[in-house]
Design an enzyme around this catalytic site. Structure first.
Site, PDB file in Angstrom:
ATOM      1  N   LYS A 124       0.817  -1.216   0.000  1.00  0.00           N
ATOM      2  CA  LYS A 124       0.000   0.000   0.000  1.00  0.00           C
ATOM      3  C   LYS A 124       0.850   1.265   0.000  1.00  0.00           C
ATOM      4  O   LYS A 124       0.455   2.273  -0.584  1.00  0.00           O
ATOM      5  CB  LYS A 124      -0.954   0.013   1.196  1.00  0.00           C
ATOM      6  CG  LYS A 124      -2.049  -1.016   1.058  1.00  0.00           C
ATOM      7  CD  LYS A 124      -3.252  -0.682   1.912  1.00  0.00           C
ATOM      8  CE  LYS A 124      -4.396  -1.605   1.501  1.00  0.00           C
ATOM      9  NZ  LYS A 124      -5.621  -1.361   2.239  1.00  0.00           N
ATOM     10  N   LYS A 207      -4.606  -8.935  -6.282  1.00  0.00           N
ATOM     11  CA  LYS A 207      -5.840  -9.184  -5.553  1.00  0.00           C
ATOM     12  C   LYS A 207      -6.928  -8.187  -5.980  1.00  0.00           C
ATOM     13  O   LYS A 207      -6.627  -7.023  -6.212  1.00  0.00           O
ATOM     14  CB  LYS A 207      -5.527  -9.006  -4.060  1.00  0.00           C
ATOM     15  CG  LYS A 207      -6.686  -9.180  -3.134  1.00  0.00           C
ATOM     16  CD  LYS A 207      -6.265  -8.943  -1.692  1.00  0.00           C
ATOM     17  CE  LYS A 207      -6.437  -7.501  -1.243  1.00  0.00           C
ATOM     18  NZ  LYS A 207      -7.814  -7.053  -1.165  1.00  0.00           N
ATOM     19  N   LYS A 210     -11.173  -3.056  -3.239  1.00  0.00           N
ATOM     20  CA  LYS A 210     -12.097  -1.924  -3.412  1.00  0.00           C
ATOM     21  C   LYS A 210     -11.337  -0.637  -3.680  1.00  0.00           C
ATOM     22  O   LYS A 210     -11.882   0.306  -4.242  1.00  0.00           O
ATOM     23  CB  LYS A 210     -13.036  -1.794  -2.209  1.00  0.00           C
ATOM     24  CG  LYS A 210     -12.365  -1.554  -0.880  1.00  0.00           C
ATOM     25  CD  LYS A 210     -13.442  -1.380   0.195  1.00  0.00           C
ATOM     26  CE  LYS A 210     -13.376  -2.438   1.272  1.00  0.00           C
ATOM     27  NZ  LYS A 210     -12.214  -2.325   2.153  1.00  0.00           N
TER      28      LYS A 210
HETATM   29  P1  ATP Z   1      -8.596  -2.048   0.532  1.00  0.00           P
HETATM   30  O1  ATP Z   1      -8.152  -2.071  -0.898  1.00  0.00           O
HETATM   31  O2  ATP Z   1      -9.114  -0.720   0.994  1.00  0.00           O
HETATM   32  O3  ATP Z   1      -7.591  -2.662   1.476  1.00  0.00           O
HETATM   33  P2  ATP Z   1      -9.989  -4.563   0.442  1.00  0.00           P
HETATM   34  O4  ATP Z   1     -10.876  -4.886  -0.715  1.00  0.00           O
HETATM   35  O5  ATP Z   1      -8.659  -5.219   0.523  1.00  0.00           O
HETATM   36  O6  ATP Z   1      -9.889  -2.995   0.537  1.00  0.00           O
HETATM   37  P3  ATP Z   1     -10.391  -4.899   3.300  1.00  0.00           P
HETATM   38  O7  ATP Z   1     -11.354  -4.037   4.033  1.00  0.00           O
HETATM   39  O8  ATP Z   1      -8.935  -4.601   3.414  1.00  0.00           O
HETATM   40  O9  ATP Z   1     -10.833  -4.915   1.756  1.00  0.00           O
HETATM   41  O10 ATP Z   1     -10.630  -6.409   3.717  1.00  0.00           O
HETATM   42  C1  ATP Z   1     -11.869  -6.861   4.272  1.00  0.00           C
HETATM   43  C2  ATP Z   1     -11.948  -8.372   4.227  1.00  0.00           C
HETATM   44  O11 ATP Z   1     -12.110  -8.798   2.864  1.00  0.00           O
HETATM   45  C3  ATP Z   1     -10.688  -9.069   4.743  1.00  0.00           C
HETATM   46  O12 ATP Z   1     -11.098 -10.242   5.448  1.00  0.00           O
HETATM   47  C4  ATP Z   1      -9.956  -9.455   3.497  1.00  0.00           C
HETATM   48  O13 ATP Z   1      -9.122 -10.583   3.684  1.00  0.00           O
HETATM   49  C5  ATP Z   1     -11.115  -9.765   2.566  1.00  0.00           C
HETATM   50  N1  ATP Z   1     -10.721  -9.570   1.181  1.00  0.00           N
HETATM   51  C6  ATP Z   1     -10.321  -8.407   0.606  1.00  0.00           C
HETATM   52  N2  ATP Z   1     -10.042  -8.582  -0.684  1.00  0.00           N
HETATM   53  C7  ATP Z   1     -10.263  -9.910  -0.938  1.00  0.00           C
HETATM   54  C8  ATP Z   1     -10.145 -10.707  -2.101  1.00  0.00           C
HETATM   55  N3  ATP Z   1      -9.742 -10.175  -3.241  1.00  0.00           N
HETATM   56  N4  ATP Z   1     -10.451 -12.017  -2.021  1.00  0.00           N
HETATM   57  C9  ATP Z   1     -10.866 -12.570  -0.850  1.00  0.00           C
HETATM   58  N5  ATP Z   1     -10.993 -11.853   0.291  1.00  0.00           N
HETATM   59  C10 ATP Z   1     -10.700 -10.545   0.244  1.00  0.00           C
HETATM   60 MG    MG Z   2      -7.324  -4.693   2.127  1.00  0.00          MG
END
Ligand code: ATP
Ligand code: MG
Length: 346
Positions: A124, A207, A210
Site C-alpha cells: 500500500k 488481488k 475496493k
Molecule cells: P482495501 O483495498 O481498501 O484494502 P480490500 O478490498 O482489501 O480494501 P479490506 O477491508 O482490506 O478490503 O478487507 C476486508 C476483508 O475482505 C478481509 O477479510 C480481506 O481478507 C477480505 N478480502 C479483501 N479482498 C479480498 C479478495 N480479493 N479475495 C478474498 N478476500 C478478500
Molecule cells: Mg485490504
C-alpha cells in the site's frame, strides 16, 4: 516469528471477530472472502462480532462525506449478506474508543522488526513509503487490538490478512510472556472456501480490491446486471478452453480465478466446476459465470438499496452494536492496562 509459546485457547469461549474497511464500495472479493462467511459463522451459532473498521480506513486519505456514506453502505452490505445485527454485534470501530486505547498499548508490545515484515504496508505504501501515514505502518497493531479486545479466538479473513492475524498471535504471545499471564488467547485465522483470494479481473497476479483505481478490475456489490456481465465478458483470460482437471489451471491465474469465483458463488468445489465446464471455451463459461453472479448478487444489491433509504436506521443499528461491543471491550481493556501496571481508580 511465532517463537513465543502460544496460550491454548481452551480457556477461552469460542468467539469470532472480523472487520472490513469502509474505504470504498465493497467488492465480490469482500463478499466471498469475508461477508458470506461472516453470515455462515453466525448461523453456526458461534458468537460473532463484526466491525466496520473506520479507524483503519483513515490510514489512507478518505473524504469525510465519502467515509460516512461508505460506512453506512458497508453496514447495509453486511445485513443484506445475512449478518443479523440482533444475533451478531455489528458496529463501526470508532464508536468503541477501547480499540484505539488498546492499540496504543499493543504498539508498545509489537516490535519494529515485526512491522517491517508486513507485506500489506509494502504493497500500500508503494515506492513512496516516506509519504505514507504513520497510521498505515501501525495498522497491524490496531488490527491486533481489534481482535484481542474481545478475546476473539477465530478470525475469518481472506488470504491477504493471514499475516496480520499471525502478527496478532505474536503480539498476544509476547504480552502473555512479558507479563507472565495467560490473559490473551491466540486467535486462529479462518481462511476457508474456494475464493479466499479473489484476483483482479484485469490482472491475475493482483488481488481484487475496493481501493484499486480501475473499476473494471472488480465487481462491486452495487453494480447492476449489465455492468457485471460486461466486466466478466471483458475479464482478462487466455485463449485455451478450460481443462477437465484442476492441475490444468496451475499456470493459468486468470482462468483459475474465474473458476474459483464460480465455485464459491455456486457452493461447488473448483473440481465440480471443471467437471461441468472442462473442454468449454470462455465464450460459454463467461456468460454462465455472469448469469450466476447476477443471480447471487442482485438480491444483495437490491436489499442494500432498500436499507440505504433509511440511513438513520443504519446509524441506530451501529450505535446499538457499539453499546454491546463496548460492554465486552471495556473490562478487557481495563484489565490489560492494569496488568501493565497502570492505576485504575475511577
Ligand atoms: P482495501 O483495498 O481498501 O484494502 P480490500 O478490498 O482489501 O480494501 P479490506 O477491508 O482490506 O478490503 O478487507 C476486508 C476483508 O475482505 C478481509 O477479510 C480481506 O481478507 C477480505 N478480502 C479483501 N479482498 C479480498 C479478495 N480479493 N479475495 C478474498 N478476500 C478478500
Ligand atoms: Mg485490504
Amino acid at each position: 516469528m511465532s517463537e513465543q509459546a502460544q496460550t491454548p485457547n481452551a480457556n477461552f469461549k469460542p468467539r469470532i471477530f472480523s472487520g472490513i474497511q469502509p474505504s470504498g464500495g465493497l467488492t465480490l472479493g469482500n463478499y466471498l472472502g469475508a461477508l458470506k462467511r461472516f453470515a455462515q459463522k453466525q448461523d453456526e451459532g458461534i458468537e460473532t462480532i463484526y466491525c466496520l473498521v473506520d479507524l483503519h480506513a483513515i490510514t489512507v486519505w478518505q473524504e469525510p462525506e465519502a467515509l460516512r456514506r461508505n460506512t453506512r453502505e458497508a453496514a447495509a452490505a453486511f445485513i443484506a449478506s445475512g449478518v443479523d445485527p440482533k444475533r451478531s454485534i455489528l458496529f463501526n470501530q470508532s464508536q468503541v474508543s477501547a480499540h484505539a486505547e488498546l492499540a496504543w498499548a499493543l504498539n508498545c508490545v509489537a516490535r519494529l522488526g515485526w512491522m517491517n515484515r508486513m507485506t500489506q504496508f509494502k504493497d500500500k505504501a508503494g515506492k513512496n513509503a516516506e509519504k505514507a501515514s504513520l497510521g498505515l505502518y501501525a495498522y497491524p497493531a490496531l488490527m491486533a487490538a481489534d481482535i484481542l479486545l474481545y478475546h476473539a479466538t477465530m478470525v475469518p479473513v481472506g488470504e491477504d490478512q493471514k499475516q496480520h492475524v499471525e502478527l496478532t498471535r505474536d503480539i498476544a504471545a509476547k504480552f502473555n510472556h512479558d507479563f507472565k499471564t495467560e490473559f490473551f488467547p491466540s486467535p486462529e485465522p479462518l481462511i476457508e472456501g474456494a475464493a479466499t483470494r479473489v484476483m483482479s479481473l484485469r490482472d491475475g497476479t493482483k488481488k481484487m480490491s475496493k481501493s484499486d483505481p480501475s473499476d473494471a478490475s472488480r465487481i462491486n456489490l452495487t453494480d447492476d446486471a449489465d455492468t457485471i456481465a460486461k466486466k466478466i465478458r471483458k475479464a482478462v483470460t487466455d485463449p485455451e478452453p478450460l481443462p477437465s482437471e484442476l492441475d490444468g489451471l496451475k499456470d493459468r491465474a486468470e482462468a483459475r480465478n474465474l473458476v474459483n469465483i464460480y465455485a464459491a458463488l455456486a457452493d461447488m468445489t473448483p473440481d465440480q466446476v471443471l467437471g461441468e465446464f472442462g473442454g468449454e471455451g470462455f465464450g460459454k463459461f463467461k456468460p454462465a459465470l455472469a448469469d450466476l453472479a447476477v443471480a447471487k448478487l442482485a438480491p444483495i444489491s437490491d436489499e442494500m438499496t432498500r436499507l440505504m433509504n433509511d440511513p438513520a436506521e443504519i446509524d441506530r443499528t451501529l450505535g446499538d452494536g457499539a453499546n454491546r461491543a463496548d460492554e465486552i471491550a471495556q473490562p478487557i481493556l481495563g484489565k490489560t492496562l492494569e496488568i501493565m501496571g497502570m492505576i485504575r481508580s475511577r
